[in-house]
Design an enzyme around this catalytic site. Sequence first.
Site, PDB file in Angstrom:
ATOM      1  N   GLY A  11       1.362  -1.218  -0.228  1.00 17.86           N
ATOM      2  CA  GLY A  11      -0.138   0.512  -0.216  1.00 17.86           C
ATOM      3  C   GLY A  11       1.201   1.467   0.034  1.00 17.86           C
ATOM      4  O   GLY A  11       0.585   2.475   0.570  1.00 17.86           O
ATOM      5  N   ALA A  12       1.638   1.441  -0.768  1.00 17.60           N
ATOM      6  CA  ALA A  12       2.868   2.357  -0.830  1.00 17.60           C
ATOM      7  C   ALA A  12       3.046   3.634  -2.042  1.00 17.60           C
ATOM      8  O   ALA A  12       3.658   4.224  -2.044  1.00 17.60           O
ATOM      9  CB  ALA A  12       4.999   1.650  -0.374  1.00 17.60           C
ATOM     10  N   ARG A  14       1.023   6.071  -1.571  1.00 18.43           N
ATOM     11  CA  ARG A  14       0.798   7.292  -0.855  1.00 18.43           C
ATOM     12  C   ARG A  14       0.703   7.208  -0.148  1.00 18.43           C
ATOM     13  O   ARG A  14       0.887   5.811   1.180  1.00 18.43           O
ATOM     14  CB  ARG A  14      -0.510   7.794  -1.424  1.00 18.43           C
ATOM     15  CG  ARG A  14      -2.162   7.021  -0.139  1.00 18.43           C
ATOM     16  CD  ARG A  14      -3.426   7.204  -1.260  1.00 18.43           C
ATOM     17  NE  ARG A  14      -4.560   6.732  -0.715  1.00 18.43           N
ATOM     18  CZ  ARG A  14      -5.812   5.962  -0.239  1.00 18.43           C
ATOM     19  NH1 ARG A  14      -6.002   6.427  -1.049  1.00 18.43           N
ATOM     20  NH2 ARG A  14      -6.855   6.050   0.006  1.00 18.43           N
ATOM     21  N   VAL A  63      -2.895  -7.134  -1.631  1.00 19.08           N
ATOM     22  CA  VAL A  63      -2.825  -7.886  -0.329  1.00 19.08           C
ATOM     23  C   VAL A  63      -3.613  -8.783   0.225  1.00 19.08           C
ATOM     24  O   VAL A  63      -2.768 -10.077   1.247  1.00 19.08           O
ATOM     25  CB  VAL A  63      -1.864  -7.424   0.918  1.00 19.08           C
ATOM     26  CG1 VAL A  63      -0.714  -6.082   0.598  1.00 19.08           C
ATOM     27  CG2 VAL A  63      -2.967  -6.396   1.412  1.00 19.08           C
ATOM     28  N   ASN A  89       1.610  -2.777   5.300  1.00 14.72           N
ATOM     29  CA  ASN A  89       0.918  -0.827   5.365  1.00 14.72           C
ATOM     30  C   ASN A  89      -0.330  -1.108   5.049  1.00 14.72           C
ATOM     31  O   ASN A  89      -1.111  -0.600   5.483  1.00 14.72           O
ATOM     32  CB  ASN A  89       2.095   0.015   4.892  1.00 14.72           C
ATOM     33  CG  ASN A  89       1.547   1.535   5.110  1.00 14.72           C
ATOM     34  OD1 ASN A  89       1.403   2.184   5.732  1.00 14.72           O
ATOM     35  ND2 ASN A  89       0.613   1.920   3.389  1.00 14.72           N
ATOM     36  N   SER A 141      -2.633   0.240  15.307  1.00 18.71           N
ATOM     37  CA  SER A 141      -3.354   1.403  15.064  1.00 18.71           C
ATOM     38  C   SER A 141      -3.494   0.852  16.277  1.00 18.71           C
ATOM     39  O   SER A 141      -3.164   0.917  17.053  1.00 18.71           O
ATOM     40  CB  SER A 141      -4.463   1.487  14.212  1.00 18.71           C
ATOM     41  OG  SER A 141      -5.167   3.157  14.442  1.00 18.71           O
ATOM     42  N   TYR A 154     -12.089  -2.131  12.219  1.00 19.99           N
ATOM     43  CA  TYR A 154     -10.765  -1.896  11.582  1.00 19.99           C
ATOM     44  C   TYR A 154     -10.176  -2.449  13.147  1.00 19.99           C
ATOM     45  O   TYR A 154      -9.236  -2.668  13.099  1.00 19.99           O
ATOM     46  CB  TYR A 154     -11.171  -0.087  11.949  1.00 19.99           C
ATOM     47  CG  TYR A 154      -9.443   0.283  11.331  1.00 19.99           C
ATOM     48  CD1 TYR A 154      -9.162   0.183  10.006  1.00 19.99           C
ATOM     49  CD2 TYR A 154      -9.027   1.236  12.648  1.00 19.99           C
ATOM     50  CE1 TYR A 154      -7.808   0.861  10.324  1.00 19.99           C
ATOM     51  CE2 TYR A 154      -7.693   1.713  12.228  1.00 19.99           C
ATOM     52  CZ  TYR A 154      -6.934   1.379  10.749  1.00 19.99           C
ATOM     53  OH  TYR A 154      -6.004   2.256  11.393  1.00 19.99           O
ATOM     54  N   ALA A 156     -10.373  -4.596  15.806  1.00 20.00           N
ATOM     55  CA  ALA A 156     -10.343  -5.971  15.380  1.00 20.00           C
ATOM     56  C   ALA A 156      -9.387  -6.689  14.687  1.00 20.00           C
ATOM     57  O   ALA A 156      -8.413  -7.094  15.380  1.00 20.00           O
ATOM     58  CB  ALA A 156     -11.750  -6.460  15.499  1.00 20.00           C
ATOM     59  N   LYS A 158      -6.651  -4.118  13.652  1.00 27.52           N
ATOM     60  CA  LYS A 158      -5.251  -4.153  14.343  1.00 27.52           C
ATOM     61  C   LYS A 158      -5.052  -4.539  15.111  1.00 27.52           C
ATOM     62  O   LYS A 158      -3.740  -4.185  16.189  1.00 27.52           O
ATOM     63  CB  LYS A 158      -5.510  -2.022  14.002  1.00 27.52           C
ATOM     64  CG  LYS A 158      -5.285  -1.701  13.171  1.00 27.52           C
ATOM     65  CD  LYS A 158      -4.452  -1.924  11.968  1.00 27.52           C
ATOM     66  CE  LYS A 158      -4.580  -0.545  10.814  1.00 27.52           C
ATOM     67  NZ  LYS A 158      -3.210  -1.087   9.993  1.00 27.52           N
ATOM     68  N   ILE A 187      -2.618  10.949  12.112  1.00 25.00           N
ATOM     69  CA  ILE A 187      -1.772  11.526  11.043  1.00 25.00           C
ATOM     70  C   ILE A 187      -2.485  11.694   9.564  1.00 25.00           C
ATOM     71  O   ILE A 187      -3.245  11.354   9.833  1.00 25.00           O
ATOM     72  CB  ILE A 187      -0.560  10.136  10.352  1.00 25.00           C
ATOM     73  CG1 ILE A 187       0.236   8.874  11.863  1.00 25.00           C
ATOM     74  CG2 ILE A 187       0.199  10.309   9.522  1.00 25.00           C
ATOM     75  CD1 ILE A 187       0.850   9.851  12.549  1.00 25.00           C
TER      76      ILE A 187
HETATM   77  P1  NAD Z   1      -4.242   5.811   3.324  1.00 30.20           P
HETATM   78  O1  NAD Z   1      -5.537   4.689   2.631  1.00 30.20           O
HETATM   79  O2  NAD Z   1      -3.873   6.815   2.685  1.00 30.20           O
HETATM   80  O3  NAD Z   1      -3.269   4.664   2.779  1.00 30.20           O
HETATM   81  C1  NAD Z   1      -3.117   3.362   3.189  1.00 30.20           C
HETATM   82  C2  NAD Z   1      -2.611   2.499   1.813  1.00 30.20           C
HETATM   83  O4  NAD Z   1      -2.932   0.553   1.120  1.00 30.20           O
HETATM   84  C3  NAD Z   1      -3.059   3.151   0.080  1.00 30.20           C
HETATM   85  O5  NAD Z   1      -2.520   3.678  -1.100  1.00 30.20           O
HETATM   86  C4  NAD Z   1      -4.417   2.209  -0.087  1.00 30.20           C
HETATM   87  O6  NAD Z   1      -4.592   1.830  -2.260  1.00 30.20           O
HETATM   88  C5  NAD Z   1      -3.424   0.737  -0.061  1.00 30.20           C
HETATM   89  N1  NAD Z   1      -4.422  -0.280   0.112  1.00 30.20           N
HETATM   90  C6  NAD Z   1      -6.160  -0.683   0.050  1.00 30.20           C
HETATM   91  N2  NAD Z   1      -5.990  -1.939   0.159  1.00 30.20           N
HETATM   92  C7  NAD Z   1      -5.107  -2.283  -0.422  1.00 30.20           C
HETATM   93  C8  NAD Z   1      -5.297  -4.462  -0.776  1.00 30.20           C
HETATM   94  N3  NAD Z   1      -6.100  -5.010  -0.596  1.00 30.20           N
HETATM   95  N4  NAD Z   1      -3.741  -4.249  -1.303  1.00 30.20           N
HETATM   96  C9  NAD Z   1      -2.590  -3.641  -1.328  1.00 30.20           C
HETATM   97  N5  NAD Z   1      -3.227  -2.494  -0.623  1.00 30.20           N
HETATM   98  C10 NAD Z   1      -4.081  -1.978  -0.579  1.00 30.20           C
HETATM   99  O7  NAD Z   1      -4.197   5.607   4.773  1.00 30.20           O
HETATM  100  P2  NAD Z   1      -2.390   6.099   5.496  1.00 30.20           P
HETATM  101  O8  NAD Z   1      -3.427   6.238   6.418  1.00 30.20           O
HETATM  102  O9  NAD Z   1      -1.571   6.020   4.431  1.00 30.20           O
HETATM  103  O10 NAD Z   1      -2.104   4.477   6.257  1.00 30.20           O
HETATM  104  C11 NAD Z   1      -1.555   3.814   6.328  1.00 30.20           C
HETATM  105  C12 NAD Z   1      -1.590   2.250   7.015  1.00 30.20           C
HETATM  106  O11 NAD Z   1      -1.986   2.800   8.554  1.00 30.20           O
HETATM  107  C13 NAD Z   1      -3.146   1.979   7.061  1.00 30.20           C
HETATM  108  O12 NAD Z   1      -2.513   0.448   7.864  1.00 30.20           O
HETATM  109  C14 NAD Z   1      -4.143   2.401   8.459  1.00 30.20           C
HETATM  110  O13 NAD Z   1      -4.906   0.966   8.588  1.00 30.20           O
HETATM  111  C15 NAD Z   1      -2.689   2.620   9.483  1.00 30.20           C
HETATM  112  N6  NAD Z   1      -2.746   3.696  10.167  1.00 30.20           N
HETATM  113  C16 NAD Z   1      -2.882   4.841   9.566  1.00 30.20           C
HETATM  114  C17 NAD Z   1      -3.219   5.847  10.950  1.00 30.20           C
HETATM  115  C18 NAD Z   1      -3.488   7.599  10.386  1.00 30.20           C
HETATM  116  O14 NAD Z   1      -4.139   8.166  10.619  1.00 30.20           O
HETATM  117  N7  NAD Z   1      -3.824   7.670   9.266  1.00 30.20           N
HETATM  118  C19 NAD Z   1      -3.212   6.130  11.748  1.00 30.20           C
HETATM  119  C20 NAD Z   1      -2.781   4.037  12.437  1.00 30.20           C
HETATM  120  C21 NAD Z   1      -3.244   3.387  11.508  1.00 30.20           C
END
Ligand code: NAD
Length: 246
Positions: A11-12, A14, A63, A89, A141, A154, A156, A158, A187
């Site tokens: 998921g890299a 963005r 994934v 990620n 998370s 979510y 569950a 995490k 974030i």
């Molecule tokens: P985001 O939505 O910008 O990025 C998530 C990425 O995962 C996207 O690029 C998306 O296309 C990809 N993705 C989704 N489903 C997928 C799949 N089946 N296969 C491959 N890629 C897939 O979100 P983010 O804020 O950058 O989050 C990244 C990670 O951090 C996530 O696991 C999220 O749960 C975790 N997180 C984020 C926050 C926050 O505040 N932003 C807080 C706690 C945890």
Amino acid sequence: MSADRVALVTGAGRGIGSEIARTLARDGVFVVVNYNGSKERADSVAEEIRAAGGGAVSYGCDVSDFRACEEMIKEIIEKYGRIDILVNNAGITKDGLIMKMSEADFDAVLATNLKGAFNTVRHASRCFLKQRSGRIINISSVSGVAGNAGQANYSASKAGIIGLTKSVARELASRGITCNAIAPGFIETDMTEAMTETAKESVKAQIPLGHTGSTKDIAETAAFLASEKAGYITGQVICVDGGMCM
Ligand code: NAD
């Protein structure tokens, strides 16, 4: 082609994942930028890394698909010779109150966030064991640590990531492989952009340091866990959350 150190970041394309990819590349790691949604975005992250003198390619794979993950990891090993760092990620949210949450929304979140991490670890572990080295970093998370109203699915997933992390850490430790989780707080990314202003304000009010985190805060923690400096750390959950969970 073979590189000294190879990372797969899921998921890299963005957000946090793209920042982790850039930061690992800065540290000299060749990065496979996994994506599911937008190929253009993942291509541009890889292009940006190459333009800065690093090594990166994009790779499309959902994934949550066990066989597709097997194929992705097989190809990475065939092409680049190894995998040293695996960052799980990729994640999604489908928030709702428990009494209204659909079965489909529960299953979808678990399939990507938890089973997705199982799928990649499952297929990469043979390579780590052969190498007698490896770093697994799972993005959990604060919702998985403390729970969060409206996020039963979510949270569950995490919390499941934390159990997966600790079990894998115990299983692979004797071969020098570490497995840790990072639990980000709030974030600023596209994921949190989807929240209502009221929800954002209420979360911000719970942050002792008084401000939201950046993707860099998470990426630098991941880069540290991936480095030699973190060789004696395994099975841990590091909250990068401005003090929300303590
Ligand atoms: P985001 O939505 O910008 O990025 C998530 C990425 O995962 C996207 O690029 C998306 O296309 C990809 N993705 C989704 N489903 C997928 C799949 N089946 N296969 C491959 N890629 C897939 O979100 P983010 O804020 O950058 O989050 C990244 C990670 O951090 C996530 O696991 C999220 O749960 C975790 N997180 C984020 C926050 C926050 O505040 N932003 C807080 C706690 C945890």
